[in-house]
Design a protein around this motif. Structure first.
Motif, PDB file in Angstrom:
ATOM      1  N   THR A  32       6.101 -10.291   4.797  1.00  0.00           N
ATOM      2  CA  THR A  32       5.953  -8.945   5.354  1.00  0.00           C
ATOM      3  C   THR A  32       7.302  -8.344   5.710  1.00  0.00           C
ATOM      4  O   THR A  32       7.612  -7.196   5.367  1.00  0.00           O
ATOM      5  N   LEU A  35       9.480  -7.435   2.606  1.00  0.00           N
ATOM      6  CA  LEU A  35       9.091  -6.174   1.989  1.00  0.00           C
ATOM      7  C   LEU A  35       9.477  -4.993   2.865  1.00  0.00           C
ATOM      8  O   LEU A  35       9.913  -3.951   2.359  1.00  0.00           O
ATOM      9  N   VAL A  80       6.219   4.661  -0.892  1.00  0.00           N
ATOM     10  CA  VAL A  80       5.172   3.898  -0.218  1.00  0.00           C
ATOM     11  C   VAL A  80       4.335   4.808   0.679  1.00  0.00           C
ATOM     12  O   VAL A  80       3.096   4.712   0.704  1.00  0.00           O
ATOM     13  N   SER A  95      -2.983  -6.985   0.009  1.00  0.00           N
ATOM     14  CA  SER A  95      -1.689  -7.688   0.013  1.00  0.00           C
ATOM     15  C   SER A  95      -1.878  -9.064   0.634  1.00  0.00           C
ATOM     16  O   SER A  95      -1.606  -9.259   1.831  1.00  0.00           O
ATOM     17  N   PRO A 100       0.264  -5.201   5.112  1.00  0.00           N
ATOM     18  CA  PRO A 100       0.862  -3.942   4.658  1.00  0.00           C
ATOM     19  C   PRO A 100       1.135  -2.942   5.768  1.00  0.00           C
ATOM     20  O   PRO A 100       2.038  -2.113   5.624  1.00  0.00           O
ATOM     21  N   VAL A 103       4.693  -2.949   7.096  1.00  0.00           N
ATOM     22  CA  VAL A 103       5.601  -2.460   6.062  1.00  0.00           C
ATOM     23  C   VAL A 103       5.587  -0.935   6.040  1.00  0.00           C
ATOM     24  O   VAL A 103       6.646  -0.280   6.005  1.00  0.00           O
ATOM     25  N   CYS A 107       8.534   1.856   6.998  1.00  0.00           N
ATOM     26  CA  CYS A 107       8.893   2.984   6.135  1.00  0.00           C
ATOM     27  C   CYS A 107       8.886   4.290   6.929  1.00  0.00           C
ATOM     28  O   CYS A 107       9.789   5.133   6.774  1.00  0.00           O
ATOM     29  N   LEU A 484       1.198  -3.906  -2.175  1.00  0.00           N
ATOM     30  CA  LEU A 484       2.568  -4.174  -1.734  1.00  0.00           C
ATOM     31  C   LEU A 484       3.035  -5.586  -2.062  1.00  0.00           C
ATOM     32  O   LEU A 484       4.231  -5.818  -2.226  1.00  0.00           O
ATOM     33  N   ARG A 485       2.118  -6.523  -2.170  1.00  0.00           N
ATOM     34  CA  ARG A 485       2.524  -7.925  -2.311  1.00  0.00           C
ATOM     35  C   ARG A 485       2.632  -8.375  -3.773  1.00  0.00           C
ATOM     36  O   ARG A 485       3.650  -8.935  -4.179  1.00  0.00           O
TER      37      ARG A 485
END
Length: 555
Positions: A32, A35, A80, A95, A100, A103, A107, A484-485
């Motif tokens: 996590t 990312l 994202v 994910s 997520p 993450v 962002c 995302l993963r």
């Protein structure tokens, strides 16, 4: 467990529904945070393509003017947010091995930090640039010509670019001296030349301060700590804050979709989010009654329940070896095309907040075993290496005529690509020593170069309307179907320890599945001799398994 899946929790506007623990929710902070660190990176945008694998490719769209180009953190955060929180967004892939929501929050936090910087840069650009627009355009033209020359492979062209900038500075100095000192126009011409340079110095100080802050957050995430994401207006304070309410609902929707028990199978890409299938073991024999007895009727769901109970006891081994506790969950797998660029989550009365209800899971398990439709699988999952390794064994039970078939397949999701785990490095340059010219030394270079300062300054006034900025500077397009993963998962089988973990995990799971099956059949009056013999053969073969591309059929 199934009873828990039916529980619902009400929320205003949207609720996450059944609070089912995500498979592998423990020990996944490493993936996590790796990312999330991409949101703070100042690397060139093109470096994101280094993280592409054979199945998913990230697209970098070039803009009209290189001065407006985004860096990796800016483009990643924007892409994202639009993909995950956009109003008309497509369905997301879970994910596994990562969460997520943090993450996305990082962002948002990175975007907020850059907007605070851009407010200051916009003020500097307006005072020192827009008010003296002719001078600003002249300097931008010189810098653009220098950039084009410096980007050439010809060394002479690069040197010419540097000479061009020095020559422009010399001409500007001559103009300042030779112009008369009386009158508004000569003084404006002087200011037109000086003001953009002064603005560049002010912008440099602003940009360097924020660059240090972003790099500290980048380093902190990869070091296992760091400052948590600060997302302003993520919780509405009154009913009138529509943007905050919309953000809250979208984040709750993201969490609910992450906990969905519906996954998608896409041909050679495997089960999306779980990785490709590397092994398959099948136990299929005819149902024959025991001597002097009749078979007590049962269905596929009865077998699955016994297997489920046995798999939950995997951690209770004879030896205390630290075997991790698995997460066992019922899945509904929906087929999609291998080249599909989106997936659609099923809807209807039997689905609440992306969760298929228990009675529908049982019906699919018993009835949809042949022909079109979704299929039921029982999954046992291990999340290892701090979320960088996700191992999943999927069990499905089918019965056609007098044959019972129990199939166990192994899926593996590799670590997050190494691009996301690299820490920021200081910018240095190797030069020769003054006296001992045959020896070299490294000297520290500024964190931001002239082109970087100019790029951030000209982008700042347009950050409030990203579509124009993306048209001029370019953007990043995420691969689909997006999660995302899995889209940035690196190779698993090149890491010996991770490969060993995947191979070793298959044996206890397979034997637990067979033991539960044989016991259940024996209780229902089935002659289990053939099943036992086949199980012993598979038990021997699984001791030396080798990874294969089980989702690719050579036909």
């Amino acid at each position: 467990m199934i009873a828990a899946m039916g529980a619902t929790v009400a929320f205003d506007g949207f609720g996450p529904g059944a609070q089912v623990p995500l498979m592998g929710s423990d020990g996944q902070t490493g993936a996590t945070q790796a990312l999330a660190s991409a949101a703070y990176r100042d690397s060139p945008l093109s470096t994101i393509q280094e993280a592409d694998n054979d199945l998913y490719k990230t697209t970098v769209k070039e803009g009209r003017w290189g001065l407006f180009r985004p860096d990796l953190g800016e483009a990643f955060s924007r892409a994202v947010q639009v993909r995950v929180l956009g109003g008309a967004r497509k369905a997301l892939i879970q994910s596994f091995g990562a969460d997520p929501q943090p993450v996305v929050e990082h962002c948002l936090a990175a975007t907020h930090i850059r907007r605070q910087r851009d407010i200051k840069l916009t003020l500097v650009t307006f005072v020192c640039g827009v008010l003296f627009l002719p001078g600003l355009l002249l300097w931008l033209g010189v810098i653009q010509l220098r950039r084009l020359a410096a980007g050439s492979e010809n060394r002479r062209a690069g040197a010419a670019g540097t000479a061009l900038l020095l020559g422009a500075g010399l001409v500007a100095a001559i103009v300042l001296i030779k112009l008369p000192f009386d009158g508004i126009l000569p003084n404006y011409l002087r200011a037109m030349i000086v003001a953009p340079v002064l603005g560049w110095f002010l912008a440099r100080r602003i940009c360097e301060r924020y660059a240090v802050d972003l790099r500290e957050r980048w380093t902190g995430l990869l070091s296992g700590g760091g400052v948590g994401p600060h997302v302003p207006k993520s919780a509405p304070q009154d009913p009138g804050e529509k943007s905050a309410e919309e953000l809250r609902v979208n984040l709750e929707k993201l969490s609910a979709e992450q906990q969905s028990n519906i996954v998608f199978y896409a041909g050679a890409k495997g089960v999306l989010g779980l990785g490709t299938r590397w092994g398959s073991w099948t136990l299929a024999e005819e149902l024959v009654p025991q001597a002097g007895r009749e078979i007590h009727a049962f269905r596929a769901w009865d077998v699955i329940r016994k297997i489920h109970d046995e798999l939950t006891l995997l951690e209770r081994g004879s030896l205390k070896t630290g075997f991790p506790k698995p997460t066992v969950k019922h899945w509904i797998i929906s087929p999609v095309g291998e080249g599909a660029d989106e997936v659609t989550r099923p809807e209807g009365d039997s689905i609440v907040h992306y969760q298929v209800k228990p009675h529908e899971i049982q019906r699919i398990c018993n009835d949809q075993q042949f022909g079109a439709g979704n299929r039921h699988y029982l999954g046992v999952q291990f999340t290892l290496w701090d979320g960088n390794l996700v191992l999943t064994m999927m069990v499905t039970v089918t019965s056609l005529l007098h044959t019972l078939r129990i199939e166990v397949t192994g899926h593996a999701l590799g670590p997050v690509h190494g691009l996301f785990t690299t820490k920021p490095k200081a910018k240095t340059k190797e030069v020769s020593k003054t006296v001992r010219f045959w020896e070299t030394r490294e000297i520290q270079q500024p964190l931001l170069e002239t082109d970087d300062i100019v790029r951030l300054a000209v982008r700042a006034p347009l950050t409030w309307y990203p579509p124009v900025l993306e048209f001029l500077g370019g953007k990043m397009v995420l691969p689909e179907p997006f999660g995302l993963r899995h889209v940035w998962a690196g190779p698993l089988w090149k890491n010996r320890f991770m490969a060993d973990d995947a191979i070793r995990m298959a044996t206890p799971v397979l034997r637990a599945v067979h033991a539960a099956t044989v016991k259940m059949l024996d209780d229902h009056g089935v002659d289990t001799e053939r099943f036992t013999n086949r199980s012993m053969f598979l038990g021997g073969a699984v001791q030396d398994p080798g990874p294969k591309k089980a989702d690719v059929y050579d036909a």
